[in-house]
Design an enzyme around this catalytic site. Structure first.
Site, PDB file in Angstrom:
ATOM      1  N   SER A   1      54.876  76.422  24.232  1.00 21.74           N
ATOM      2  CA  SER A   1      54.916  75.124  24.895  1.00 21.74           C
ATOM      3  C   SER A   1      55.615  74.123  23.995  1.00 21.74           C
ATOM      4  O   SER A   1      55.550  74.219  22.758  1.00 21.74           O
ATOM      5  CB  SER A   1      53.494  74.626  25.191  1.00 21.74           C
ATOM      6  OG  SER A   1      53.512  73.294  25.656  1.00 21.74           O
TER       7      SER A   1
ATOM      8  N   TYR B   1      44.848  73.178  22.792  1.00 25.44           N
ATOM      9  CA  TYR B   1      46.048  73.716  23.427  1.00 25.44           C
ATOM     10  C   TYR B   1      47.259  73.598  22.514  1.00 25.44           C
ATOM     11  O   TYR B   1      47.998  74.566  22.311  1.00 25.44           O
ATOM     12  CB  TYR B   1      46.301  72.968  24.737  1.00 25.44           C
ATOM     13  CG  TYR B   1      47.514  73.454  25.496  1.00 25.44           C
ATOM     14  CD1 TYR B   1      47.452  74.613  26.267  1.00 25.44           C
ATOM     15  CD2 TYR B   1      48.712  72.751  25.465  1.00 25.44           C
ATOM     16  CE1 TYR B   1      48.555  75.059  26.978  1.00 25.44           C
ATOM     17  CE2 TYR B   1      49.825  73.196  26.166  1.00 25.44           C
ATOM     18  CZ  TYR B   1      49.742  74.344  26.924  1.00 25.44           C
ATOM     19  OH  TYR B   1      50.832  74.791  27.608  1.00 25.44           O
TER      20      TYR B   1
END
Length: 257
Positions: A148, A165
């Site tokens: 990401s 995350y």
């Protein structure tokens, strides 16, 4: 070799975790359109089966669905073995399953932290290890980890507050580079894609609340749509990337610049 051959996936087999919806479904469709057979896995097998049926009918490929919790070691081994039994080989592994949790650091439960790290990092390790053994035997393989843009940069809490995350995706990026150098001798290519903000179920809530602020931080001033990841995923899965390993391809509208 004709350039079209570089991107051909006819009769290849791709195992895609989280392949029933979102970015995983987008990647699966790109592969199916190029003739690739699909093994789609997630905790919700019915979602994968719906997607598999669509692609079987639309692209005339073999597409099967499997129930899989990527954090469960024995389940990972069983599913990989079942895919090998069903298809005879695995040419491409896409580690796409992911989890997130939004909370201020000082309030984030340990349970939430562990869940995110287990799915995003441990799951990527377990899948790579299980499929990698087969690829080592064949002296061939493409592993694509979905990282990401959040693993490449940091943002103030007003924009994102998901430290589990972001930490996990940074770990996936380093895992990609380290595994690439370990397995290059086996002709296994290991790369990562770092998507920016795409419209998916995972990002729906964030975009509903903060789309304007997010767009201001993206130089191209757009959110990723259902086609914008396909080219990168296809490139890293095909002969076109045969001289590429250990790289992280950002598909983020310039948000990490």
């Amino acid at each position: 070799m004709h350039v079209k051959e570089l991107f051909d996936l006819k009769d290849q087999v791709a195992l895609i975790t989280g392949g029933g919806r979102g970015l995983g479904k987008q990647i699966a469709e790109a592969y199916a359109e190029m003739g690739c057979h699909l093994a789609l896995c997630s905790r919700k097998k019915e979602v994968c089966e719906e997607t598999a049926e669509i692609f079987r009918n639309k692209y005339n490929v073999i597409a099967k669905s499997y129930e899989l919790d990527v954090t469960n070691e024995s389940m990972v081994e069983d599913v990989v073995n079942q895919v090998l039994e069903d298809f005879g080989k695995i040419d491409i592994l896409v580690n796409n399953s992911g989890a997130t949790w939004g909370a201020p650091v000082e309030e984030m439960p340990l349970e939430a932290w562990n869940k995110v790290l287990n799915v995003n990092v441990t799951g990527t390790f377990l899948m790579s290890r299980a499929v990698g053994r087969h690829m080592i035997e064949r002296k061939s393989g493409k592993i694509i980890n979905i990282a990401s843009a959040a693993g490449l940069t940091v943002r103030p809490p007003e924009i994102t507050n998901t430290i589990g995350y972001t930490t996990s995706k940074a770990a996936v990026i380093h895992f990609t580079k380290d595994l690439a150098i370990k397995w290059a001798r086996h002709n296994i290519h290991v790369n990562a894609i770092a998507p920016g903000m795409f419209r998916t179920k995972m990002t729906k809530g964030t975009l509903e609340q903060k789309e304007k602020e997010i767009l201001e931080r993206i130089p191209l001033r757009k959110i990723g749509d259902e086609n914008m990841l396909k080219g990168a995923a296809l490139y890293l899965a095909t002969k076109a990337s045969d001289f590429v390993t250990g790289t992280v391809l950002s598909v983020d509208g310039g948000s990490t610049l």
